[in-house]
Each structure stands twice: as C-alpha cells, then as structure tokens.
Design an enzyme around this catalytic site. Structure first.
Site, PDB file in Angstrom:
ATOM      1  N   HIS A   1     -11.525 -35.345 -19.615  1.00  0.00           N
ATOM      2  CA  HIS A   1     -11.693 -35.168 -21.054  1.00  0.00           C
ATOM      3  C   HIS A   1     -10.564 -35.842 -21.835  1.00  0.00           C
ATOM      4  O   HIS A   1      -9.484 -36.069 -21.290  1.00  0.00           O
ATOM      5  CB  HIS A   1     -11.761 -33.677 -21.387  1.00  0.00           C
TER       6      HIS A   1
ATOM      7  N   SER B   1     -19.350 -30.802 -22.129  1.00  0.00           N
ATOM      8  CA  SER B   1     -17.974 -30.372 -22.390  1.00  0.00           C
ATOM      9  C   SER B   1     -17.260 -31.235 -23.419  1.00  0.00           C
ATOM     10  O   SER B   1     -16.251 -30.811 -23.990  1.00  0.00           O
ATOM     11  CB  SER B   1     -17.163 -30.357 -21.085  1.00  0.00           C
TER      12      SER B   1
ATOM     13  N   ASP C   1      -7.112 -34.311 -19.095  1.00  0.00           N
ATOM     14  CA  ASP C   1      -7.107 -33.718 -17.756  1.00  0.00           C
ATOM     15  C   ASP C   1      -7.780 -34.589 -16.699  1.00  0.00           C
ATOM     16  O   ASP C   1      -8.134 -34.108 -15.629  1.00  0.00           O
ATOM     17  CB  ASP C   1      -7.773 -32.340 -17.792  1.00  0.00           C
TER      18      ASP C   1
END
Length: 385
Positions: A353, A39, A350
């Site tokens: 990240h 991610s 968040d």
C-alpha cells in the site's frame, strides 16, 4: 470557438458535445459519495469485520489506527476532502457513524470475482458483488425512514432518497484479481480469458449500480502491480539468483505483471466505451490510475521520494519478512517491524500500500482530470442537465 477548445471537444463523448469551454461547466454539487473497492480505499470495513489495524498504521494523520492500510489518508479520503465531504465511514461500522454524505463499501483483499480463499488465506468475502448488494440494502433500508410520515432526527444520519441519483459512485478494484491470477502461476498468454471474465463480472456490477440509480460513475483502472515492492526480486527472491533479461523494466518493476495489469486496463476502457453507449444518460469517467502511479514511480527522486522499491514499515531483508506493526523472529532474535523515520519520503508504506504522501500526490493529479477520459475535473463529471 477557440482552437484549443475545439481540439478538446473532438475527444469527448456525445453527451459532452454541447459544452464549449470548461468555464461554462457547472459544478455537480454532489450530495454524497458511494465507494466500492479493496484495501486501497477501505476506510474500516476489514478492521470492523475481522481484526482492527494497529499502530503504526494511521500514525501520520490520524495519530491512531483507523482501519486504513496506510500511515494516513487514502486517495478516497482526498477525494472526499476535495468535494467538501467528511471522510467516508465503512458501511459495516456500527458506532458513532454518519452516512449523511455517503458510505464506503470497500474492503481489504476484495476482488471483482469470487475467490476460493478465506480471510486467513488473504481473501475477502466482500467481493464487488457483495458490495453492490450492500448498496441495494442501504438504499432500501434508509428509504424506509424517509417514507414514514413522521421524520425524526435519526434520518439526519442518512442520505435522502433523491441523493442516490445525484451522488458520485467511485470504483477502485481489480488489483487483487490480477494478483490472484499471478499467484496461480498465470502469465500473459493464459491470463487472457481470465482477465476478460473479470471485466465481464465488473460490467454486471456497474449495471447493478446503474439500476440502483447511479448516474455518475468514476472508475479507476488498476495500478502497476509489478511495481509494488513485494513483487520486486529485491524483497522476495534469492539475491544469488540472476534476474533474466527483460524481467524488470527501467524502474525495476516486474514487466509481465504490469503487462497483465495493462491488459486488464485496456479491456476495462473498452467496457467503459460500451457502457457509455448502453447508458447515454450516465456520466462514466475512466481514470488512468496506472499512468498516475507509474509517473510517480518513474520520477520518485525528482518528486522528493526515496527509491520506489524501498518500504517504510515492516522488515524485509535477506529473505526475511515481518509485516508492518508486528513482531517476528529474524536469525533467532525477536524484532519489531515498525515505521521508518519519515514516511513522507516513501511511496510504499508496507510493501503493498501507498503512504499518505504518495496518495496525496496521486490524488492531486487525478482530481483535476489530467488522467481521466474524458478529461473532466471530478467536480464537473456529472451528466449534463
């Protein structure tokens, strides 16, 4: 030769010994980028395969959710910008997509090794093995179009067959493998064979990319996972329970988790040295993302950021957690876990990240070779011709 140049050359591998000064280096003129990762560099795979991202993800730069786990651009986006490319499209995007200058195989939650977890359990089917196989398919299928006698406008959306050997291949994966080991209750001692196995799996996939024509490999090590706010006791532990001495480092990061990341990175760097000997005609760059990210975390206030433990988007207070962009019940009241007022002041978007501002800060320091071995700016990192 200047003394400064001589000192630099002493640390460079054999394929670089014929270069005397940085001024004599020739820009690589990469025609494409092919990226593998999780991610941290996913530009839309997970959103296309499962559920799309929702605002406030993407709000800062794109002003809409675009499949990135950040408020804006990722490090891979800044790499693309720096090299003069458009932002990479996810390989499984299907609408309005051009792959002329490369493709992104990265997917959120991806790992190097296969995990016994589904997407709904926080896993991903897009392991590094699958990602390199997607590259194999992509190269074979696009090659068919160029091999036909009559080329049409359709081929303008794909890299030319000769571009695959000249492209740069970037890797940013491994963090989720370490996280999985931690979630399984492993500490430093019992994680040693697991981490060695992860690195062995990685070696196999790098070899696959090499066999598919990759000659410039830009390999990121894994970041300080113990510095992610969600790992810190302030966000996931009972505040009444005292933290044992030595559990946290001077920046409030979980020491043993960072030690596991360091062990992975140490083994990864040894692998890079081994691969250079195995593939002397390739250029294999080791990028110390751990040090770059830890430098930012250590100097957060000096660099204009708030405390690195603070999270911009989501609700994380008193043991209650509501993910960024979602609604949840806290003490009998429904709340919306939105964004902070100014994401550019935060390192963490968040809890897991990074914000666009942090990604930009980090990208600026890795692209010039400051955290690379050998210390080459990315535009000069291809093999000598």
């Amino acid at each position: 030769m200047a003394i400064g140049s001589l000192v630099i050359l002493l640390f460079f591998p054999s394929w670089f010994l014929s270069v005397q000064t940085r001024e004599e280096l020739k820009s690589c003129d990469f025609p494409a980028i092919f990226n593998f990762g999780d991610s941290n560099s996913d530009t839309g795979c997970t959103a296309a395969a499962f559920y799309p991202e929702i605002l406030p993800y993407g709000q800062t730069f794109f002003h809409e959710a675009v499949g990135r786990a950040s408020d804006g651009r990722l490090i891979i986006d800044f790499i693309a910008e720096y090299l003069g490319f458009p932002y990479l499209s996810a390989y499984i995007n299907s609408i309005g997509t051009s792959y002329r200058h490369g493709a992104n195989f990265a997917a959120g939650s991806s790992t190097i090794r296969r995990q016994n977890r589904t997407y709904f359990d926080g896993g991903s089917p897009f392991t590094l093995e699958i990602q390199t196989e997607q590259l194999n398919q992509f190269k074979a299928r696009t090659g068919k179009f160029f091999n036909r006698a009559e080329r049409n406008s359709f081929t303008r959306n794909f890299p030319k067959p000769e571009d695959f050997a000249k492209a740069i291949y970037t890797f940013d994966i491994g963090q989720n493998d370490i996280a999985a080991a931690i979630s399984n209750g492993m500490g430093m001692e019992d994680s040693q064979p697991v981490i060695s196995d992860i690195v062995d799996y990685f070696a196999n996939q790098v070899q696959n990319v090499y066999e598919l024509g990759g000659r410039t490999l830009w390999i990121h090590n894994t970041g300080p996972i113990g510095c992610l706010p969600v790992a810190m006791p302030a966000h996931n532990a009972n505040k009444q329970t005292p933290v044992a001495a030595g559990y946290l480092d001077q920046n409030g990061c979980v020491q043993y988790q960072n030690d596991m990341a360091k062990d992975f990175n140490k083994k990864l760097k040894k692998l890079v040295v081994k691969l250079r000997a195995q593939f002397p005609e390739a250029s294999i760059i080791y990028v110390d993302m751990f040090s770059a990210k830890y430098e930012l975390i250590s100097n957060a206030n000096k660099e204009g950021f708030v405390d690195p433990s603070e999270i911009c988007c989501g609700y994380h207070e008193d043991g209650n957690n509501v993910n960024c962009g979602n609604k949840g019940m806290v003490n009998g009241k429904e709340i919306y876990a939105g964004s902070c007022e100014d994401p550019s002041k935060y390192i963490s978007w968040d809890g897991v990240h990074y914000t666009e501002a942090a990604n930009h800060w980090i990208a600026n320091r890795i692209l010039n070779g400051s955290f690379s071995d050998p210390p080459l700016p990315i535009q000069y990192s291809c093999p000598l011709q």
